[in-house]
Design an enzyme around this catalytic site. Structure first.
Site, PDB file in Angstrom:
ATOM      1  N   SER A  65       0.836  -1.210   0.000  1.00  0.00           N
ATOM      2  CA  SER A  65       0.000   0.000   0.000  1.00  0.00           C
ATOM      3  C   SER A  65       0.871   1.261   0.000  1.00  0.00           C
ATOM      4  CB  SER A  65      -0.970  -0.002   1.181  1.00  0.00           C
ATOM      5  OG  SER A  65      -0.299   0.156   2.400  1.00  0.00           O
TER       6      SER A  65
ATOM      7  N   MET B 243      10.755  -6.238   4.994  1.00  0.00           N
ATOM      8  CA  MET B 243      10.843  -6.881   6.300  1.00  0.00           C
ATOM      9  C   MET B 243      12.147  -7.667   6.477  1.00  0.00           C
ATOM     10  SD  MET B 243       8.153  -5.518   7.363  1.00  0.00           S
ATOM     11  CE  MET B 243       7.613  -6.219   8.917  1.00  0.00           C
TER      12      MET B 243
ATOM     13  N   HIS C  52       8.393   3.259   9.226  1.00  0.00           N
ATOM     14  CA  HIS C  52       8.208   2.361  10.377  1.00  0.00           C
ATOM     15  C   HIS C  52       6.910   2.748  11.095  1.00  0.00           C
ATOM     16  CE1 HIS C  52       9.403  -0.386  13.554  1.00  0.00           C
ATOM     17  NE2 HIS C  52       9.016   0.537  14.418  1.00  0.00           N
TER      18      HIS C  52
ATOM     19  N   GLU D  72       0.811   6.945   6.968  1.00  0.00           N
ATOM     20  CA  GLU D  72       2.013   6.554   6.208  1.00  0.00           C
ATOM     21  C   GLU D  72       1.900   7.006   4.756  1.00  0.00           C
ATOM     22  OE1 GLU D  72       3.613   2.613   8.597  1.00  0.00           O
ATOM     23  OE2 GLU D  72       2.562   2.299   6.712  1.00  0.00           O
TER      24      GLU D  72
HETATM   25  C1  GAR Z   1       3.813  -0.601   6.786  1.00  0.00           C
HETATM   26  O1  GAR Z   1       2.835  -0.297   7.747  1.00  0.00           O
HETATM   27  C2  GAR Z   1       5.192  -0.298   7.302  1.00  0.00           C
HETATM   28  O2  GAR Z   1       5.217   0.746   8.237  1.00  0.00           O
HETATM   29  C3  GAR Z   1       5.574  -1.599   7.958  1.00  0.00           C
HETATM   30  O3  GAR Z   1       5.040  -2.588   7.119  1.00  0.00           O
HETATM   31  C4  GAR Z   1       3.832  -2.105   6.530  1.00  0.00           C
HETATM   32  C5  GAR Z   1       3.835  -2.441   5.058  1.00  0.00           C
HETATM   33  O4  GAR Z   1       2.580  -2.185   4.496  1.00  0.00           O
HETATM   34  N1  GAR Z   1       6.984  -1.715   8.066  1.00  0.00           N
HETATM   35  C6  GAR Z   1       7.606  -2.300   9.081  1.00  0.00           C
HETATM   36  O5  GAR Z   1       7.029  -2.839   9.990  1.00  0.00           O
HETATM   37  C7  GAR Z   1       9.130  -2.259   8.990  1.00  0.00           C
HETATM   38  N2  GAR Z   1       9.712  -2.943  10.105  1.00  0.00           N
HETATM   39  P1  GAR Z   1       2.408  -2.064   2.917  1.00  0.00           P
HETATM   40  O6  GAR Z   1       3.036  -3.295   2.292  1.00  0.00           O
HETATM   41  O7  GAR Z   1       0.939  -2.054   2.695  1.00  0.00           O
HETATM   42  O8  GAR Z   1       3.072  -0.798   2.453  1.00  0.00           O
END
Ligand code: GAR
Length: 189
Positions: A13, A90, A109, A174
């Site tokens: 996203s 990740m 983050h 975000e």
């Molecule tokens: C996001 O919320 C980001 O902040 C988190 O993973 C999600 C990915 O969502 N990141 C972490 O936790 C990094 N350690 P997305 O794939 O929908 O962008």
């Protein structure tokens, strides 16, 4: 335009929010390539919509982090990337990647750093009982979730919040701050 390489592991996203900001001309950039590490990651499907090249680098096929990062660097160089954007990546990155893109690796983050570093930051905030959490865009340094902060947004924790409901409200923020934070980073290299 800033030449971005996006690293993502999951739903994508944030990747989509960046691609949309570029399409809307609110971020002067171009996504040269998406690198993802999970064969099933939905982010790869999203990239098709934007006709952005994708490269799968499955970390399970590399003997150690450094070997994966070496392949990432090579891919980013092939696609002529200047800025590396970790959008839900990740994996812990190594100095191999950071040395190839000094000061040019950004991460988002889901907490107000320096609180709740590491995995499951949303769960950590709920468990701690804080009333306000949020999200942070920061530069990446070898120590996890510890680089200079570029932008943050606060999100209240509401009575009855679950990990899913809180995460959804954090993600709205975000998507709002990530594109301008990338532009901000480029003004102070
Ligand atoms: C996001 O919320 C980001 O902040 C988190 O993973 C999600 C990915 O969502 N990141 C972490 O936790 C990094 N350690 P997305 O794939 O929908 O962008």
């Amino acid at each position: 335009p800033l030449r971005l390489g996006v690293l993502a592991s999951g739903s994508g996203s944030n990747f989509a929010a960046i691609a949309q900001a570029i399409a809307d001309d609110t971020l002067n950039a171009q996504i040269q390539v998406l690198i993802y590490n999970n064969p099933d990651a939905k982010v790869a499907v999203r990239a098709e919509k934007w006709q952005i090249p994708t490269v799968l680098l499955n970390h399970r096929r590399f003997p150690h982090r450094e070997a994966l990062d070496r392949e990432i660097v090579q891919t980013l160089e092939t696609y002529e990337v200047d800025w590396v954007v970790m959008a839900g990546w990740m994996r812990v990155v190594t100095p191999i990647l950071l040395a190839a893109f000094p000061n040019q690796v950004l991460n988002i983050h889901p907490s107000l750093l320096p609180s709740f570093k590491g995995v499951r930051a949303v769960e950590q905030a709920l468990a701690a009982g804080v009333k306000i959490t949020g999200c942070t865009v920061h530069r990446v340094v070898p120590e996890v979730d510890s680089g200079a902060i570029l932008m943050q947004a606060a999100v209240p924790i509401l009575p009855g919040d679950t990990v899913a409901s809180l995460q959804a409200r954090i993600q709205v923020q975000e998507h709002r701050i990530f594109p301008p934070a990338i532009a901000l980073a480029a003004t102070m290299p």
